[in-house]
Scaffold this active site. Structure first.
Site, mmCIF file in Angstrom:
data_model
loop_
_atom_site.group_PDB
_atom_site.id
_atom_site.type_symbol
_atom_site.label_atom_id
_atom_site.label_comp_id
_atom_site.label_asym_id
_atom_site.label_seq_id
_atom_site.Cartn_x
_atom_site.Cartn_y
_atom_site.Cartn_z
ATOM 1 N N GLU A 77 40.763 51.447 53.078
ATOM 2 C CA GLU A 77 39.420 51.386 52.511
ATOM 3 C C GLU A 77 38.837 49.993 52.627
ATOM 4 O O GLU A 77 39.570 49.004 52.729
ATOM 5 C CB GLU A 77 39.457 51.847 51.059
ATOM 6 C CG GLU A 77 40.538 51.183 50.268
ATOM 7 C CD GLU A 77 40.859 51.903 48.958
ATOM 8 O OE1 GLU A 77 41.007 53.136 48.960
ATOM 9 O OE2 GLU A 77 40.958 51.201 47.946
ATOM 10 N N CYS A 113 41.545 47.614 44.491
ATOM 11 C CA CYS A 113 42.360 47.608 45.694
ATOM 12 C C CYS A 113 43.259 48.842 45.818
ATOM 13 O O CYS A 113 44.117 49.080 44.997
ATOM 14 C CB CYS A 113 43.154 46.305 45.635
ATOM 15 S SG CYS A 113 44.652 46.171 46.507
HETATM 16 N N1 SAH Z 1 47.831 41.251 48.983
HETATM 17 C C1 SAH Z 1 46.921 40.222 48.703
HETATM 18 C C2 SAH Z 1 45.470 40.637 48.846
HETATM 19 C C3 SAH Z 1 45.082 42.001 48.376
HETATM 20 S S1 SAH Z 1 45.055 42.240 46.641
HETATM 21 C C4 SAH Z 1 47.181 39.648 47.319
HETATM 22 O O1 SAH Z 1 47.921 40.250 46.563
HETATM 23 O O2 SAH Z 1 46.658 38.576 47.025
HETATM 24 C C5 SAH Z 1 43.647 41.310 46.101
HETATM 25 C C6 SAH Z 1 43.727 40.843 44.671
HETATM 26 O O3 SAH Z 1 43.596 41.951 43.782
HETATM 27 C C7 SAH Z 1 45.031 40.153 44.323
HETATM 28 O O4 SAH Z 1 44.804 39.001 43.569
HETATM 29 C C8 SAH Z 1 45.716 41.199 43.487
HETATM 30 O O5 SAH Z 1 46.693 40.643 42.658
HETATM 31 C C9 SAH Z 1 44.552 41.805 42.756
HETATM 32 N N2 SAH Z 1 44.809 43.113 42.142
HETATM 33 C C10 SAH Z 1 45.573 44.111 42.591
HETATM 34 N N3 SAH Z 1 45.555 45.158 41.733
HETATM 35 C C11 SAH Z 1 44.726 44.806 40.736
HETATM 36 C C12 SAH Z 1 44.298 45.453 39.535
HETATM 37 N N4 SAH Z 1 44.728 46.671 39.233
HETATM 38 N N5 SAH Z 1 43.462 44.794 38.714
HETATM 39 C C13 SAH Z 1 43.025 43.547 39.019
HETATM 40 N N6 SAH Z 1 43.385 42.881 40.139
HETATM 41 C C14 SAH Z 1 44.242 43.501 40.975
HETATM 42 FE FE1 SF4 Z 2 50.199 44.125 47.992
HETATM 43 FE FE2 SF4 Z 2 50.590 42.993 45.619
HETATM 44 FE FE3 SF4 Z 2 48.392 42.404 47.026
HETATM 45 FE FE4 SF4 Z 2 48.701 44.836 45.947
HETATM 46 S S1 SF4 Z 2 48.490 42.904 44.868
HETATM 47 S S2 SF4 Z 2 47.991 44.410 47.991
HETATM 48 S S3 SF4 Z 2 50.941 45.130 46.164
HETATM 49 S S4 SF4 Z 2 50.527 41.969 47.581
#
Ligand code: SAH
Ligand code: SF4
Length: 385
Positions: A93, A366
């Site tokens: 997505e 995400c």
């Molecule tokens: N994998 C990378 C980028 C994708 S996630 C990373 O983890 O940085 C992008 C951001 O969304 C990250 O900071 C992640 O920790 C955050 N994130 C993931 N799930 C989330 C949620 N349920 N609520 C708030 N932030 C979330």
């Molecule tokens: Fe992957 Fe963690 Fe980023 Fe989610 S928050 S996309 S599990 S690295």
């Protein structure tokens, strides 16, 4: 044989292909500009290319690359999320967030900055253009298993090719172009861990950055990583202008490990060491991301611990209330607690922004949409990081 995805081809590959087809050198430029400046989505659209070649391109190259299968708009129409199906049946997505529909001139009652000057209206960039930010994916699923993340909860499916990453941008670039607008920022914060798919991610950025093509400035990209230390160092050594964000979420190893399993491999000291190296190498400010979870990591004590660890580092903290997911029982912080967290950090000298969640009504967090879509079997074992 499967057709080659058009966006997987860089300038050299298109040149080689055209040479192998006996075409003149200028065809490369025509194709490149057609794709990245006119946003053509079918070979039949290229007006300056002769029909037989257009047909050959249609036979041999795949211009669909990723297929939009569902589009969801938030109720305020400011956020759009598109679910794409990949050729092998996996889903990814990408989200468009619009900011600053407000007039381009300063509002009658301009906000005062803390220095007493007049600041720009929210959501409008230096050039006065409203912001159009894309959040794009780098993998189908993710191997990192962060407990609160919908993508982490679905596991790893596969890396995206550079072309599949580029295609998400071109899809929205085309859509905005049709309404007389353009993408202003790209964040690699969709599904997946960009530094786990380092080469394809950088190849995608380079392709989008090309001055004769889409020409999207490096400084308008932000890569977010869960904290893969060797890749942070590599990124620092490459001295790219791309912004870097680190998902920290906790200031001590025990808590971080319980949320982000990768912390067992690279603990906070190691991650922050790599961040200091990055700042020294590039002189660029680093962003730390922090999902505020009620009663878990949103206390003043946690903010003080964080401030102590970040002391002396050129950085700021982006805190966002947790977006609740099915697989995790934690709840979002409250506005008051978020404000207190920010104040505590700032009193200790660490700048902090609280970001409001966008597109909650369309599951714009995400991986939240793709994880509800049934994809083909998970054909991979989580590869080693
Ligand atoms: N994998 C990378 C980028 C994708 S996630 C990373 O983890 O940085 C992008 C951001 O969304 C990250 O900071 C992640 O920790 C955050 N994130 C993931 N799930 C989330 C949620 N349920 N609520 C708030 N932030 C979330
Ligand atoms: Fe992957 Fe963690 Fe980023 Fe989610 S928050 S996309 S599990 S690295």
């Amino acid at each position: 044989m499967a057709k080659q995805l058009i966006y997987d081809l860089d300038l050299n590959s298109i040149t080689e292909l055209m040479t192998s087809w006996g075409e003149p050198a200028y065809r490369t430029k025509q194709i490149w500009q057609g794709l990245y400046q006119h946003f053509y989505s079918s070979p039949l659209q290229f007006p300056n290319i002769p029909k037989p070649l257009r047909e050959k391109m249609a036979d041999e190259l795949d211009f669909t690359v990723i297929e939009p299968v569902r589009v969801l708009d938030s109720s305020d129409k400011q956020t759009r999320k598109t679910l794409f199906k990949l050729h092998d049946g996996h889903y990814i997505e990408a989200v468009l967030m619009r900011y600053g529909e407000a007039p381009l001139h300063l509002p009658p009652n301009p906000t005062q900055s803390y220095l007493g000057g007049v600041s720009r209206p929210k959501g409008v960039d230096e050039g006065g253009k409203p912001r159009r930010t894309l959040c794009i994916s780098t993998q189908a699923g993710c191997a990192m298993g962060c407990v609160f993340c919908a993508t982490g909860q679905m596991g790893f499916k596969r890396h995206l090719s550079s072309g599949e990453i580029v295609a998400q941008v071109m899809y929205y670039a085309r859509l905005l172009h049709e309404e007389g607008s353009a993408v202003t920022n790209i964040v690699l914060m969709g599904m997946g861990e960009p530094f786990h798919n380092y080469d394809n991610t950088m190849a995608a950025i380079d392709r989008l950055n090309d001055a004769d093509g889409y020409n999207f400035g490096a400084r308008r990209f932000t890569i977010s990583t869960v904290g893969l230390v060797p890749q942070i160092k590599r990124f620092a050594d490459e001295k790219r202008q791309v912004n870097l964000a680190i998902s920290l979420h906790a200031a001590d190893d025990k808590l971080r490990q319980s949320m982000l399993p990768v912390n067992k491999k690279y603990n906070i000291d190691e991650v922050l060491g790599a961040c200091r190296y990055y700042v020294n190498q590039t002189g660029r400010r680093i962003t730390f991301e922090w999902a505020l979870i009620n009663g878990v990591n949103d206390t003043p004590e946690e903010a003080r611990k964080l401030a102590a660890r970040l002391k002396g580092l050129l950085c700021h903290v982006n805190a966002i209330p947790l977006n609740p997911t099915h697989g995790y029982k934690g709840q979002a912080t409250t506005r008051e607690r978020a404000e207190r967290f920010k104040e505590t950090l700032e009193q200790a000298g660490i700048p902090c922004t609280i970001r409001m969640r966008r597109g909650i009504d369309i599951q714009a967090g995400c991986g939240q949409l793709a994880s509800t879509e049934k994809s083909v079997s998970n054909n991979s074992n989580n590869p080693k990081v």
